[in-house]
Design an enzyme around this catalytic site. Structure first.
Site, mmCIF file in Angstrom:
data_model
loop_
_atom_site.group_PDB
_atom_site.id
_atom_site.type_symbol
_atom_site.label_atom_id
_atom_site.label_comp_id
_atom_site.label_asym_id
_atom_site.label_seq_id
_atom_site.Cartn_x
_atom_site.Cartn_y
_atom_site.Cartn_z
ATOM 1 N N GLY A 35 66.270 -7.292 67.198
ATOM 2 C CA GLY A 35 65.033 -8.087 66.907
ATOM 3 C C GLY A 35 63.637 -6.973 66.933
ATOM 4 N N GLY A 39 59.435 -9.138 71.432
ATOM 5 C CA GLY A 39 59.960 -9.361 72.719
ATOM 6 C C GLY A 39 60.818 -8.470 72.412
ATOM 7 N N GLU A 196 43.716 -21.139 59.743
ATOM 8 C CA GLU A 196 42.986 -19.339 59.257
ATOM 9 C C GLU A 196 43.311 -19.460 57.646
ATOM 10 O OE1 GLU A 196 44.330 -18.020 63.884
ATOM 11 O OE2 GLU A 196 45.279 -17.565 62.218
ATOM 12 N N ASP A 325 60.737 -16.016 70.189
ATOM 13 C CA ASP A 325 60.490 -17.769 69.285
ATOM 14 C C ASP A 325 61.997 -18.500 69.645
ATOM 15 O OD1 ASP A 325 57.785 -17.538 68.445
ATOM 16 O OD2 ASP A 325 58.104 -17.205 66.626
ATOM 17 N N GLN A 342 51.859 -13.429 72.306
ATOM 18 C CA GLN A 342 51.868 -13.084 73.275
ATOM 19 C C GLN A 342 53.099 -13.538 75.030
ATOM 20 O OE1 GLN A 342 48.123 -16.060 75.730
ATOM 21 N NE2 GLN A 342 47.958 -16.297 74.205
#
Length: 459
Positions: A35, A39, A196, A325, A342
């Site tokens: 990934g 992270g 948003e 996640d 974050q």
């Protein structure tokens, strides 16, 4: 994140080792990271330059993507390349880090190897899983065809094309009912993404496109924000949630709270037994972790999150770590950490240092501690809400804080400079700089081939 666990195929724990301790290995210690999001990338950078550690980062795409700004690509505020950077370019100075473009389909925890879809096996001594999350349609995967979510650049491009094409098709539509459907935009989910997105579509219709058409008035577009809960932005305080709703309504967004979606189809959205015709539907209501928990054969939450210990080590799988996640990590008060950029960024910075110290010096790391930079959401052109401990901001100041925080998280000076200038130009001129529709888009090709006006196929 739910803390309710369910069991997948549980395998015996490989090797009788201290939890999280790497096995002895000849040559450099092999760390494989799956990934290239926040992270995974920050973990790799933390291990960069460490002698005695060989890092391999695997991702199915060649770029790192700043997902929190995808909605701005989808609404033509910024171009795709402004929130993406090639992973190899980011890690080019870390000579002990290799990058592989490939799709992982499984993990052999007994032999300690990652399996790629093409059959390649990548051995590891320590494995870091930062595989993120995907959309969750609450048991209705067929809805994805008509209500795409925002997780990739391709998602954003398709939604942008669909939004722009809806106005183009409405311009040539003579039937009032079909035109109304084309100019109805439904956003499902009242969290930050939905708020948003709805506000950005409103800005596009009321400002950027307002003078561009002759037969239709883009200001007459109907923009719906549909949320099953009693209020939008449910993780914020009630006063900030109420402010967000008022701000959306001032922008021309119709907010439907306590309205659960019952069906999504080519024709529109069904709510409370009533079909709302809509040509453009965007999903922002739920996410599910990647299937990495199934690869490991461990218990996961109902949303697929993998429980981890205080050092982000996967419980019951020595030498394996999860973050972002994918992980069900807990704060000091025992509550699950939210799936925010974050959080993943801080976890990656922590894990890079912790693995370096553990592998090279045998140091047991201190538990991970999340330091919140606040809960943020933007609402339209120059308004937002920020909640940080007891500090609460709203309006232009919150919008400014939101912008600074997101520019800070962007990777690379070039990206930060370009996005900052783009936002400044959009703020001063109300113009959008990325309103091009590619002829390669399926919806465009269908329209060129003579698809009847008012029937744009789903992306």
């Amino acid at each position: 994140m739910s803390e309710t666990l369910h069991r997948t195929t549980l395998e015996p724990t490989p090797r009788d080792e201290p939890h999280g301790a790497p096995p002895p290995a000849a040559g450099p210690h092999r760390v494989v990271i799956v990934g290239g999001g926040f992270g995974g990338l920050t973990t790799a950078r933390g291990l960069g330059g460490a002698e005695g550690i060989a890092v391999t980062l695997i991702d199915r795409r060649n770029h790192h993507l700043f997902q929190p700004l995808l909605y701005q690509v989808a609404t033509a505020v910024i171009a795709p390349g402004e929130i993406a950077e090639p992973i190899r370019a980011i890690l080019r100075w870390d000579r002990n880090v290799s990058v592989l473009m490939g799709e992982v389909e499984g993990v052999d925890t007994e032999e300690r190897a990652v399996r790629l879809r093409d059959g390649t096996r990548i051995p590891y001594d320590t494995l870091v899983l930062a595989t993120g999350a995907t959309h969750s349609y609450f048991g209705h995967p067929e809805w994805e065809r008509y209500a795409p979510g925002l997780k990739t650049l391709d998602d954003a491009r398709r939604i942008r094309a669909r939004v722009l094409l809806a106005f183009e098709a409405a311009e040539r539509e003579d039937d009032p009912a079909a035109r109304e459907r084309l100019m109805t935009f439904a956003v499902i989910g009242g969290g930050p993404t939905g708020v948003e997105m709805a506000g950005a579509i409103a800005g596009l219709a009321h400002h950027a496109l307002s003078q561009d058409f002759r037969r239709i008035d883009p200001k007459q577009a109907r923009i719906l924000l549909i949320e099953a809960a009693p209020r939008v932005l449910g993780t914020f305080t009630e006063d900030l949630s109420a402010y967000a709703r008022r701000s959306l309504e001032r922008l021309g967004v119709t907010v439907l709270t306590e309205h659960a979606v019952e069906d999504v189809s080519e024709e529109g959205v069904t709510v409370a037994g009533k079909l709302i015709p809509a040509a453009t539907i965007v999903w922002g209501a739920g996410v599910r972790a990647s299937p990495a928990g199934e690869w490991l054969g461990v218990e996961t939450t109902r949303q697929g999150h993998v429980p981890v210990g205080p050092d982000l080590a996967v419980i019951g799988r020595p030498g394996v770590y999860a973050l972002g996640d994918l992980a069900m990590a807990k704060a000091e008060d025992g509550k699950p950490l939210p799936g925010l950029a974050q959080v993943a960024d801080q976890q990656g910075r922590y894990l890079g240092r912790a693995l370096r110290d553990r592998i090279l010096h045998g140091t047991v790391p201190k538990p991970f501690r999340f330091r919140s930079r606040g809960n943020l959401a933007i609402i339209g052109h120059n308004s937002g809400v920020v909640q940080w401990d007891r500090v609460k901001l709203k309006g232009f100041l919150a919008w400014l804080v939101w912008g600074v925080a997101h520019v800070y998280l962007l990777v690379g000076f070039h990206n930060r400079l370009v996005v900052t200038l783009r936002w400044l130009w959009a703020y001063l001129s109300f113009q959008r700089g990325a309103r091009l529709i590619s002829e390669r888009d399926e919806a465009v090709m269908a329209l060129i081939r003579g698809t009847p006006p008012g029937r744009i196929p789903p992306p």
